[in-house]
Design an enzyme around this catalytic site. Sequence first.
Site, short mmCIF file in Angstrom:
data_model
loop_
_atom_site.label_atom_id
_atom_site.label_comp_id
_atom_site.label_asym_id
_atom_site.label_seq_id
_atom_site.Cartn_x
_atom_site.Cartn_y
_atom_site.Cartn_z
N ASP A 158 6.96 -8.45 -1.90
CA ASP A 158 6.02 -7.71 -0.94
C ASP A 158 6.31 -9.15 -0.26
O ASP A 158 6.85 -10.22 -0.64
CB ASP A 158 4.48 -7.83 -1.24
N ASP A 219 2.17 2.08 2.70
CA ASP A 219 2.14 1.98 0.95
C ASP A 219 1.76 3.81 1.44
O ASP A 219 0.64 4.63 2.08
CB ASP A 219 0.52 1.81 1.07
#
Length: 377
Positions: A158, A219
Amino acid sequence: MHLVELLFVSSLSVATFALDNGLMRVPPMGWLAWERYRCDIDCDHDPKNCISENLFMDMADRLSEDGWRELGYVYVNIDDCWSSMKRDDNGRLQADPKRFPGGIHKLARYMHDRGLKLGIYGDMGTHTCGGYPGTTLDKIELDAQTFADWEVDMFKFDGCYSNATEQEQGYPLMSKALNATGRPIGYSCSWPAYQGGLPPKVNYTQLGEICNLWRNYGDIQDSWDSVLKIINWFFENQNVLVSAAGPGKWNDPDMLIAGDFGLSMEQSRSQMAIWAMMAAPLFMSNDLRTINSGARSILQNKIAISINQDPMGIPGRSILKEKSGIDVYWRPLSKNASALVFFSRRNDMPTDTRLPSANSTTPQAATRSMMSSRRRP
Ligand SMILES: *[C@@H]1O[C@H](CO)[C@@H](O)[C@H](O)[C@H]1NC(C)=O
Ligand SMILES: *[C@@H]1O[C@H](CO)[C@@H](O)[C@H](O)[C@H]1NC(C)=O
Ligand SMILES: *[C@@H]1O[C@H](CO)[C@@H](O)[C@H](O)[C@H]1NC(C)=O
Ligand SMILES: *[C@@H]1O[C@H](CO)[C@@H](O)[C@H](O)[C@H]1NC(C)=O
Ligand SMILES: *[C@@H]1O[C@H](CO)[C@@H](O)[C@H](O)[C@H]1NC(C)=O
């Protein structure tokens, strides 16, 4: 007809530039904790649904006993919030000792004993998005080696708490560091999602050389609204994204959420169909212990899975948007086959629709004539 052949040839020439770890020649499939379980670490309050080794072992049991593994769903992936807040005395990441008393290595063994694979999560930056220890540039080699020592099979990197310059150095460095461990580890890069997902900021040629898959966009959340936003973004930008993908290198529109709370059965089916057309990684995020039979049969649909896993690895395109609210998507497949999806954006009622050239002799001929009439030079 020529278009199909042309695409085939170009995919072969592009494929040679994919990350050379031999992995993920078709989109990876499995289960990923994040959308359903987030950072739920309060195991005293909710022992069944917290981020702990029991959750991952339960999912592994379901994957191996309920027919998922045979269909290709083999990865069990940990996301954020697994680690201790502190590195150990040697500066290595370590799992939270309360929630993962057996440690990550033992969990990887548990997966391997069942013909499954274990994925783990880290963050290029000072902290993970959830506030756990991140991987700064000086820690990249150490962390890659730690994951390899634990026999981890996939790593999602990430990008919270780092700037563009650090990311530009960190994502390729991690690719090298993973390779240097000698253990094949699938590499998922969140980098492009932090750069807005598009050129000129994102260099998809480079990404294909260093990552097996990458998150391009925000997301997914447990709603149809979120699924639609993702679909719209990916197909609005299909001219950039389709050519970025191929064997060993995939666009990742994020997890499948069938079996959760936000989608109807029809909406779940639509997500599965479009993810199959996109050649998207198929990571479910749901509770496989309690999933209902409707959601299960959608996620286990063999035709959708075989379209998704087509070895040619060319993602589909949006080829038609009807005023009536029907979209048509087309994906070329190996053996001269192709897949069509009719996708309804209507929310009033069911509707009857047909191909513009439905009078042609075969569906393939219909597709071809549609393609040639719509193709741009
Ligand atoms: C590392 O990279 C080399 C050269 O690209 C490749 O041949 C090798 O298979 C890679 N090894 C791993 C473990 O990824
Ligand atoms: C990025 O972060 C590094 C380390 O904190 C810092 O030295 C550098 O100046 C930053 N670069 C930009 C462009 O902000
Ligand atoms: C993108 O990356 C490729 C491969 O690393 C490189 O050859 C090319 O110059 C880069 N393109 C741009 C515009 O930076
Ligand atoms: C695909 O179609 C072309 C043209 O009809 C034909 O020449 C070729 O043999 C076919 N290939 C396969 C694998 O069926
Ligand atoms: C379909 O039928 C129409 C009207 O008869 C004709 O103009 C058209 O050429 C046909 N299309 C194909 C692909 O056969």
